[in-house]
Design a protein around this motif. Structure first.
Motif, short mmCIF file in Angstrom:
data_model
loop_
_atom_site.label_atom_id
_atom_site.label_comp_id
_atom_site.label_asym_id
_atom_site.label_seq_id
_atom_site.Cartn_x
_atom_site.Cartn_y
_atom_site.Cartn_z
N PHE A 169 56.68 47.81 -23.41
CA PHE A 169 57.03 48.65 -22.26
C PHE A 169 58.13 49.64 -22.61
O PHE A 169 59.06 49.32 -23.36
N LEU A 170 58.01 50.85 -22.08
CA LEU A 170 59.01 51.90 -22.24
C LEU A 170 59.51 52.31 -20.86
O LEU A 170 58.71 52.47 -19.93
N HIS A 171 60.82 52.53 -20.74
CA HIS A 171 61.38 52.91 -19.46
C HIS A 171 61.05 54.37 -19.14
O HIS A 171 60.85 55.20 -20.02
N LYS A 172 61.03 54.65 -17.86
CA LYS A 172 60.60 55.95 -17.35
C LYS A 172 61.41 57.10 -17.94
O LYS A 172 60.85 58.12 -18.36
N HIS A 173 62.74 56.96 -17.97
CA HIS A 173 63.57 58.08 -18.43
C HIS A 173 63.26 58.43 -19.88
O HIS A 173 63.31 59.60 -20.27
N ALA A 174 62.94 57.43 -20.71
CA ALA A 174 62.63 57.69 -22.11
C ALA A 174 61.31 58.44 -22.24
O ALA A 174 61.17 59.35 -23.07
N ILE A 175 60.33 58.09 -21.43
CA ILE A 175 59.03 58.77 -21.49
C ILE A 175 59.16 60.21 -20.99
O ILE A 175 58.56 61.13 -21.57
N VAL A 176 59.96 60.43 -19.95
CA VAL A 176 60.14 61.80 -19.44
C VAL A 176 60.80 62.67 -20.50
O VAL A 176 60.41 63.83 -20.72
N GLN A 177 61.79 62.15 -21.20
CA GLN A 177 62.42 62.91 -22.29
C GLN A 177 61.40 63.22 -23.38
O GLN A 177 61.39 64.33 -23.93
N PHE A 178 60.57 62.27 -23.71
CA PHE A 178 59.54 62.49 -24.73
C PHE A 178 58.57 63.59 -24.27
O PHE A 178 58.21 64.48 -25.05
N MET A 179 58.14 63.53 -23.02
CA MET A 179 57.23 64.54 -22.50
C MET A 179 57.83 65.93 -22.61
O MET A 179 57.16 66.90 -23.01
N ASP A 180 59.10 66.08 -22.27
CA ASP A 180 59.74 67.39 -22.32
C ASP A 180 59.92 67.86 -23.76
O ASP A 180 59.81 69.06 -24.05
N ALA A 181 60.21 66.94 -24.68
CA ALA A 181 60.34 67.31 -26.08
C ALA A 181 59.02 67.74 -26.69
O ALA A 181 58.98 68.52 -27.64
N MET A 182 57.90 67.24 -26.16
CA MET A 182 56.57 67.58 -26.66
C MET A 182 55.91 68.66 -25.80
O MET A 182 54.68 68.76 -25.75
N ALA A 183 56.71 69.49 -25.13
CA ALA A 183 56.16 70.51 -24.22
C ALA A 183 55.34 71.56 -24.95
O ALA A 183 54.57 72.29 -24.32
N ASP A 184 55.49 71.69 -26.27
CA ASP A 184 54.72 72.68 -27.02
C ASP A 184 53.36 72.15 -27.48
O ASP A 184 52.55 72.91 -28.00
N LEU A 185 53.10 70.86 -27.31
CA LEU A 185 51.80 70.32 -27.71
C LEU A 185 50.70 70.76 -26.74
O LEU A 185 50.97 71.17 -25.61
N ASP A 186 49.46 70.65 -27.19
CA ASP A 186 48.34 70.94 -26.30
C ASP A 186 48.32 69.97 -25.12
O ASP A 186 48.02 70.37 -23.99
N LEU A 187 48.65 68.71 -25.38
CA LEU A 187 48.51 67.69 -24.34
C LEU A 187 49.35 66.46 -24.70
O LEU A 187 49.45 66.09 -25.87
N VAL A 188 49.93 65.85 -23.66
CA VAL A 188 50.56 64.54 -23.77
C VAL A 188 49.91 63.64 -22.73
O VAL A 188 49.87 64.00 -21.54
N VAL A 189 49.37 62.51 -23.16
CA VAL A 189 48.71 61.57 -22.24
C VAL A 189 49.54 60.30 -22.16
O VAL A 189 49.88 59.70 -23.19
N ILE A 190 49.86 59.91 -20.93
CA ILE A 190 50.54 58.64 -20.68
C ILE A 190 49.54 57.73 -19.98
O ILE A 190 49.18 57.95 -18.83
N ASP A 191 49.06 56.73 -20.67
CA ASP A 191 48.06 55.81 -20.13
C ASP A 191 48.78 54.65 -19.46
O ASP A 191 49.37 53.79 -20.11
N GLU A 192 48.75 54.65 -18.13
CA GLU A 192 49.44 53.63 -17.33
C GLU A 192 48.46 52.62 -16.74
O GLU A 192 48.69 52.09 -15.65
N SER A 193 47.41 52.31 -17.47
CA SER A 193 46.36 51.46 -16.92
C SER A 193 46.85 50.08 -16.50
O SER A 193 46.27 49.46 -15.61
N PHE A 194 47.91 49.58 -17.14
CA PHE A 194 48.41 48.24 -16.82
C PHE A 194 49.79 48.27 -16.17
O PHE A 194 50.43 47.23 -16.04
N LEU A 195 50.26 49.43 -15.76
CA LEU A 195 51.65 49.55 -15.32
C LEU A 195 51.94 48.79 -14.03
O LEU A 195 53.08 48.38 -13.79
N GLU A 196 50.94 48.59 -13.19
CA GLU A 196 51.21 47.94 -11.91
C GLU A 196 51.56 46.46 -12.07
O GLU A 196 52.04 45.84 -11.12
#
Length: 579
Positions: A169-196
């Protein structure tokens, strides 16, 4: 079934035969299922009775259009329909994401859900696999993952949170920082299939953040958390342009009448659903404790509705799987066919305590020789009696983990070493192929090129030069911002764990927040503005939160059509108050 069990597993294209196939082989009585990750407490018996009473109409008539079913789900989850696309299971959505949005390459940590590696390879894309180390409890270090992506020149990044099969598991703030750092990529996918099923954070989902960013998709499952895999329904959340692009390619009737019936009955059963998630989390803790009492069995911490376990030395997963099924009528998931794993590992779904006691009893008899066929772990005290397959895996493990990763890193940096440096036998982990040069941009070929990028955090390491790319937008640095202070009684601070060698119960499932120096910082690139996107300011190509939610930004979003607080229906992050 005893004579046909091995052929059943070999003849299927999936990792395990279907429950229907197993039931046919056993004269109508299927095994206890510890393989398919399904919520055992939902739907409730009353809901099943309702569906049974309406069965004739459900299977006789066409369903409503996907837009109608999606609109009802969005009213329940308080999501704007223009930001959502529903599919016939998450696999259909992964397929369309690959066809529409993955141009040349995709990076994914392994082991993980097999469609994230198999689907792009089937369509000729390059798949860059980032190895999760067993010695680190299979925790994903986002700084090293980002460095790996930059070194490979990958255009699409995938993160599964929690990860399947280990439940990391990764905490939300860490994933948001990663998403912003990868803003130049074509796509970032966060698969939350089991998050609930997670309880490490009150609101762990990044669906709200995804809607504001131009290149982020969040994938969510419904079959797993609703306990209805057979219905085949799931959804993705993204900004309107991305979601609309996927939605426009889906058939008008890609959702069936069962999916429609369930979605429209959910608003009456929010309290029961929240309670089912709460019970699964309690069962996960109890099951982990019972399994960790078995000698030589390692249980990894998990935030999913499953546990990843390493069998004792000398045990072959396929043998354990077959004997559990034939001798005890228990189906388990052996992970030898998962990239990045081996037959030393099983994934066991969380089930009620009565089933877990039966599982533990069966494992005791199979592993330690209390059954008539003897032990599956011969010579446990001396470590002898390996099968040839397990011995081969362990030899590869000892050569590629521990200090061996330094040799892989040097090789990736162009050292040209013909082989891998020998490593101590301690600190075992998954076998990693030698790094290979990445093909030039636009080159064909769909063979994956796994490259190790395991470096010591905070210590400068030479890395391979990125793949030559056409002139593009400046690449933002991945500079982690200070961790936001949690709201009291809402987001608990994670308790730091001291680094320790693996024990029968692994001590940590999360990597600590790395230092700023550990993140890749391309030379001569101006840093992005500090901090996350301010409220009211759209990310590049995205929308403001007010625009997405249809408000003026000052008042709360309308709750028209929403169930009242008394129903206790969880929000879009999947977290109710009962957990």
């Amino acid at each position: 079934m005893a004579d046909n069990v091995t052929s059943l597993f070999r003849s299927t294209a999936a990792h395990s035969p279907s429950m229907a196939a197993l039931t046919r082989e056993s004269d109508g009585a299927g095994p206890v299922d510890f393989c398919i990750p399904c919520n055992p407490y939902f739907p409730t018996p009353a809901m099943f009775e309702d569906m049974a009473g309406r069965l004739r109409d459900i299977i006789t008539y066409y369903p409503s259009s996907a837009d109608t079913i999606t609109a009802e789900l969005c009213s329940l989850l308080r999501l704007p329909p223009q930001c959502v696309a529903m599919g016939n299971g998450s696999t259909e959505l992964i397929t369309w994401i690959d066809h529409l949005l993955v141009r040349e390459s995709l990076a994914v940590p392994v082991p993980t859900f097999g469609r994230w590696t198999d689907q792009p390879m089937e369509t000729g894309k390059r798949v860059d696999m980032f190895p999760l180390q067993e010695a680190g409890g299979f925790a994903l270090d986002l700084a090293q993952y980002a460095e790996f992506i930059r070194a490979r020149g990958t255009r699409v990044a995938v993160i599964c949170n929690p990860n399947n099969p280990d439940g990391g598991f990764l905490h939300k703030h860490a994933i948001v920082q990663f998403m912003d750092a990868m803003a130049d990529l074509d796509l970032v996918v966060i698969d939350e299939s089991f998050l609930e099923f997670a309880d490490a954070e009150n609101e762990p989902s990044v669906v709200q953040e995804a809607m504001l960013r131009p290149n982020v998709i969040v994938l969510r499952s419904l079959g797993k958390n609703f306990g209805l895999h057979g219905i085949r329904f799931g959804y993705l959340v993204a900004n309107p342009a991305l979601a609309g692009r996927v939605r426009s390619m889906l058939p008008k009737w890609n959702l069936n009448s069962f999916a429609e019936h369930v979605v429209f009955m959910l608003k009456e059963h929010g309290a029961e659903y929240a309670q089912s998630l709460h019970q699964v989390r309690r069962d996960r803790m109890d099951m982990s404790g019972q399994l960790s009492s078995l000698p030589g069995l390692t249980v990894y911490p998990s935030q999913g509705n499953f546990l990843f376990v390493r069998l004792p030395v000398g045990a072959e997963g396929t043998v354990v799987r077959d004997r559990m099924l034939t001798e005890h009528r228990i189906l388990v998931r052996e992970c030898g066919n998962k990239i990045g794993s081996s037959s030393r590992f099983l994934r066991l779904v969380v089930r009620p305590q009565v089933d877990v006691r039966r599982l533990v009893s069966g494992l005791e008899q199979v592993l330690y020789g209390t059954s008539r066929k003897g032990a599956a772990v011969p010579g446990q005290a001396t470590g002898t009696g390996y099968s040839s397959g397990t011995a081969a895996v362990d030899r590869l493990v000892s050569q590629t983990n521990g200090s061996g990763t330094r040799g892989l890193a040097a090789q990736a940096a162009g050292a040209g070493a013909p082989g891998l440096a020998a490593a101590p036998t301690t600190g075992t982990g998954m076998p990693l192929p030698a790094a290979a040069p990445a093909p030039a941009a636009g080159a064909g070929g769909g063979m994956p090129v796994p490259a190790a990028a395991s470096v010591v955090v905070g210590v400068p390491q030479p890395v391979a030069q990125p793949v030559a790319q056409p002139v593009a937008q400046p690449v933002p640095q991945f500079v982690p911002q200070p961790m936001p202070q949690p709201v009291p009684q809402q987001v608990p601070e994670p308790v730091p764990q001291p680094a320790q060698p693996l024990a029968p119960v692994a001590q940590t499932a999360q990597a600590p927040m790395p230092a700023a120096a550990a993140y890749p910082a391309p030379a001569q690139v101006p840093p992005p503005p500090a901090g996350l996107t301010p409220p009211g300011v759209p990310a590049r190509g995205g929308l403001t939160a007010a625009q997405v939610r249809g408000t003026d930004g000052l008042s709360a979003a309308p709750a028209t059509g929403w169930p009242g607080p008394q129903t206790a229906w969880p929000d879009a992050a999947g977290m109710g108050q009962a957990g």
